[in-house]
Design a protein around this motif. Structure first.
Motif, PDB file in Angstrom:
ATOM      1  N   SER A 119       0.821  -1.198   0.000  1.00 33.41           N
ATOM      2  CA  SER A 119       0.000   0.000   0.000  1.00 33.41           C
ATOM      3  C   SER A 119       0.862   1.259   0.000  1.00 33.41           C
ATOM      4  O   SER A 119       0.592   2.211  -0.743  1.00 33.41           O
ATOM      5  N   GLN A 120       1.911   1.267   0.821  1.00 30.96           N
ATOM      6  CA  GLN A 120       2.785   2.436   0.898  1.00 30.96           C
ATOM      7  C   GLN A 120       3.515   2.663  -0.423  1.00 30.96           C
ATOM      8  O   GLN A 120       3.594   3.800  -0.912  1.00 30.96           O
ATOM      9  N   LEU A 121       4.046   1.609  -1.007  1.00 27.65           N
ATOM     10  CA  LEU A 121       4.786   1.748  -2.262  1.00 27.65           C
ATOM     11  C   LEU A 121       3.864   2.225  -3.380  1.00 27.65           C
ATOM     12  O   LEU A 121       4.246   3.071  -4.197  1.00 27.65           O
ATOM     13  N   ALA A 122       2.646   1.708  -3.424  1.00 21.38           N
ATOM     14  CA  ALA A 122       1.689   2.134  -4.444  1.00 21.38           C
ATOM     15  C   ALA A 122       1.380   3.622  -4.310  1.00 21.38           C
ATOM     16  O   ALA A 122       1.270   4.338  -5.304  1.00 21.38           O
ATOM     17  N   SER A 123       1.257   4.114  -3.068  1.00 23.85           N
ATOM     18  CA  SER A 123       0.981   5.526  -2.838  1.00 23.85           C
ATOM     19  C   SER A 123       2.149   6.398  -3.295  1.00 23.85           C
ATOM     20  O   SER A 123       1.956   7.445  -3.922  1.00 23.85           O
ATOM     21  N   ILE A 124       3.364   5.965  -2.990  1.00 24.37           N
ATOM     22  CA  ILE A 124       4.552   6.732  -3.384  1.00 24.37           C
ATOM     23  C   ILE A 124       4.654   6.816  -4.901  1.00 24.37           C
ATOM     24  O   ILE A 124       4.872   7.899  -5.472  1.00 24.37           O
TER      25      ILE A 124
ATOM     26  N   GLU B  53      -7.655   0.491  -3.434  1.00 22.29           N
ATOM     27  CA  GLU B  53      -7.977  -0.915  -3.154  1.00 22.29           C
ATOM     28  C   GLU B  53      -7.100  -1.472  -2.038  1.00 22.29           C
ATOM     29  O   GLU B  53      -7.585  -2.128  -1.115  1.00 22.29           O
ATOM     30  N   LEU B  54      -5.797  -1.193  -2.104  1.00 19.69           N
ATOM     31  CA  LEU B  54      -4.878  -1.658  -1.067  1.00 19.69           C
ATOM     32  C   LEU B  54      -5.167  -0.965   0.258  1.00 19.69           C
ATOM     33  O   LEU B  54      -5.113  -1.593   1.323  1.00 19.69           O
ATOM     34  N   SER B  55      -5.469   0.325   0.190  1.00 17.66           N
ATOM     35  CA  SER B  55      -5.772   1.080   1.406  1.00 17.66           C
ATOM     36  C   SER B  55      -7.022   0.540   2.093  1.00 17.66           C
ATOM     37  O   SER B  55      -7.056   0.380   3.319  1.00 17.66           O
ATOM     38  N   GLU B  56      -8.041   0.234   1.316  1.00 19.24           N
ATOM     39  CA  GLU B  56      -9.274  -0.302   1.888  1.00 19.24           C
ATOM     40  C   GLU B  56      -9.047  -1.693   2.479  1.00 19.24           C
ATOM     41  O   GLU B  56      -9.561  -2.018   3.556  1.00 19.24           O
TER      42      GLU B  56
END
Length: 612
Positions: free
Chosen positions: A358-363, A395-398
């Protein structure tokens, strides 16, 4: 006599509450049943089953399940292996050189009132104690559960020691690797400490274990330093980045140098050492993740401010992705360790992997343009690529939020990840902004109930809720839009008027202005409810948000909370802005709901029927 009576009334907690399923400052919160089973198998050749004492009688341990410290100690002894779970030695105490933390309540949000006493020593200023009484957790009450830092340290150190050597067990699934819990969470409210008190406790935690460096108990000091670095994440702006970077570098160096203590050939067949080695590796994963997270905050701040420091942002982006890559690599390596054979530990590792993804996707979604090596996406495919990235992040965050809700629904983590998901929805947009509202309306009473109204996380939830429902609750005067949009302070139902805040407007006398609904043009994104409709009475009471204002018809385009209702044009007279009790931080039952997003992306059919 007064003191004794007071002590009898003070209930001393039997256990330190599980503020997290996995010790947040420790990589592992459970004794590996897999490690215990392997240890049993190694001793089975000497005896059919290890013998342990229970209620004064000799019994034989089964071949499966978790082992308590007594059994593991006996198994290690039978196998001729050293046991790391021993009391702190005098030599380790003498090796401590760091001075104690100078306690101050200057930065604590709540100060102890007159007459308050320490819940541990039961003494306070009235007894001649000059050390300040402190409290920064979820405890409530005017004078309840304050304590001296020195008393807290003594209490926490003793309980942590008992957990490590097996004289205190917190939960069925947790054993000696939960020794960090007493240092992290309050024994009374069971929630994490916060603010400067949390940092002071963490530094005392590090101090109490620094004499263990170089020995088999170095894992305890690594865990303490890991918890200290996590403290920096709670209020990033308060810490110098170079100082924090130095702390992370020291921790990584300590972890790497400590591997040798658990990987020597003589420990090759010691499952307990293998489990500690795996736990050490998981702490390395957390350290890389936290380091990346700290730098991501600075990167996000620069991006939000439209900073011209492109080179600095690029350097931060490369650092973030580098550490995230290392974290993911180390996390994947844990699958080959003995830890992955333990069901509880495996579940915690899967949760960590989800956090990393989730963190990597956000970055990457926000700042991949800073990567000069990344292949540019063709312009025709750019919008599609960005939308796919947005959906993946959400999606990952949820998923991460839901996992924490299932595991720790009433604890800090569930509230934290719920708020993070709400913030991502607000930032990236969603088809129905009422999804954000419903989430915040669930988080707010939970945070008030669990952490209390003065807790920083509760205030953050309230702040986001306030922003959500009020930032677009504005309107312009229909006769003169050029004067701009004014905040709506309240709606007076008996007079059917809004009271608008016009303070600072030179063209209008006074600070407040009364306007009827028909005199206003609502701002795009404002949250409304349909009322007094005749031709479409089925829409009365339905909630939605303003999509736009149609000048030709003099009506607002309303998108509805209910996805089955098609967007419609509605007269201003038939719309009412929404107000909420929760905006003032009431702890009572939720009475009204609404939501707001400035940049929603719902596609709407242009052929909309007019409502009479």
């Amino acid at each position: 006599m007064g003191k004794k009576s007071k002590r009898n009334k003070q209930k001393q907690p039997d256990t330190v509450g599980s503020a997290s399923a996995a010790n947040d400052g420790s990589a592992a919160a459970s004794t590996s049943s897999a490690a215990a089973n392997l240890l049993r198998q190694q001793t089975s050749a000497r005896s059919s089953a290890p013998k342990t004492k229970k209620n004064g009688k000799q019994t034989r341990s089964g071949g499966s399940g978790r082992a308590d410290v007594g059994e593991v100690t006996e198994l290690l002894s039978r196998s001729g292996m050293k046991n790391p779970f021993t009391p702190t030695s005098q030599a380790e105490i003498n090796a401590i050189t760091t001075p104690p933390v100078a306690s101050t309540d200057k930065y604590d949000p709540i100060k102890a009132p007159s007459g308050a006493t320490c819940w541990i020593c039961l003494e306070g200023p009235d007894d001649g104690k000059t050390e300040p009484l402190r409290r920064n957790c979820a405890c409530r009450g005017d004078g309840d559960n304050f304590a001296h830092l020195k008393c807290l340290v003594s209490y926490m150190s003793a309980r942590s020691e008992k957990i490590w050597i097996g004289k205190l067990k917190l939960e069925a699934h947790a054993n000696w690797l939960t020794f960090g819990r007493p240092w992290e969470s309050c024994a009374n409210c069971k929630q994490y400490y916060a603010g400067r008190l949390r940092e002071d406790i963490a530094r005392e935690y590090c101090r109490s274990t620094e004499g263990m460096v170089g020995g088999l108990k170095v894992f305890r000091h690594v865990t303490a330093r890991s918890w200290l670095t996590k403290c920096f994440l709670q209020d990033r702006e308060a810490y110098d980045r170079d100082m924090v970077a130095s702390e992370f570098e020291k921790l990584i160096g300590l972890i790497k140098s400590s591997y040798a203590l658990y990987t020597c050939d003589r420990w090759a067949t010691n499952p307990i050492m293998e489990y500690l080695r795996g736990s050490l590796q998981q702490l390395e994963v957390e350290t890389y993740h936290n380091n990346s997270n700290f730098d991501f905050f600075e990167l996000f701040r620069l991006g939000r401010e439209d900073s011209n420091e492109t080179e600095k942002m690029r350097d931060l982006y490369l650092i973030c992705t580098k550490y995230m890559g290392l974290a993911i690599e180390k996390q994947d390596g844990l699958k080959s360790t003995i830890m992955y054979k333990d069901a509880f530990a495996r579940k915690q590792m899967e949760m960590t992997a989800l956090q990393l993804q989730s963190q990597l996707a956000s970055i990457e979604k926000e700042f991949s343009y800073l990567d000069a090596k990344k292949k540019a996406v063709p312009l025709p495919d750019l919008a599609k690529s960005r939308e796919e990235e947005r959906k993946r992040v959400l999606e990952l965050s949820e998923k991460l939020m839901n996992v924490h809700n299932e595991e720790r629904g009433e604890y800090t983590e569930a509230i934290t990840y719920g708020l993070q998901h709400a913030q991502k929805l607000m930032q990236m947009g969603c088809e129905n902004p009422f999804e954000i509202l419903d989430l915040l309306l669930k988080l707010l009473p939970k945070s008030l109930r669990t952490l209390g109204p003065s807790h920083k996380l509760t205030k953050n939830v309230q702040s986001n809720f306030q922003q959500l429902v009020s930032c677009t609750r504005k309107a312009a005067l229909r006769d003169d839009v050029s004067k701009g949009y004014f905040p709506a302070l309240r709606y007076e139902e008996d007079c059917d008027i809004y009271i608008m805040n016009v303070e600072g407007n030179e063209d209008i006398t006074g600070n407040e202005l009364a306007c009827s609904p028909s005199e206003l043009i609502l701002q795009t994104g404002a949250f409304v409810e349909c009322v007094d409709l005749n031709g479409a009475a089925h829409l009365n009471g339905k909630r939605g948000w303003v999509g736009s204002f149609d000048v030709k018809t003099g009506r607002h385009k309303i998108n509805f909370e209910d996805k089955d209702i098609k967007s419609c044009l509605v007269k201003p007279d038939n719309l009412r802005l929404l107000f909420f009790d929760e905006e003032v931080g009431d702890e009572g039952e939720v009475k009204k709901t609404a939501s707001n997003v400035e940049d929603h992306r719902e596609e709407i059919d242009n052929e909309m029927p007019d409502l009479v």
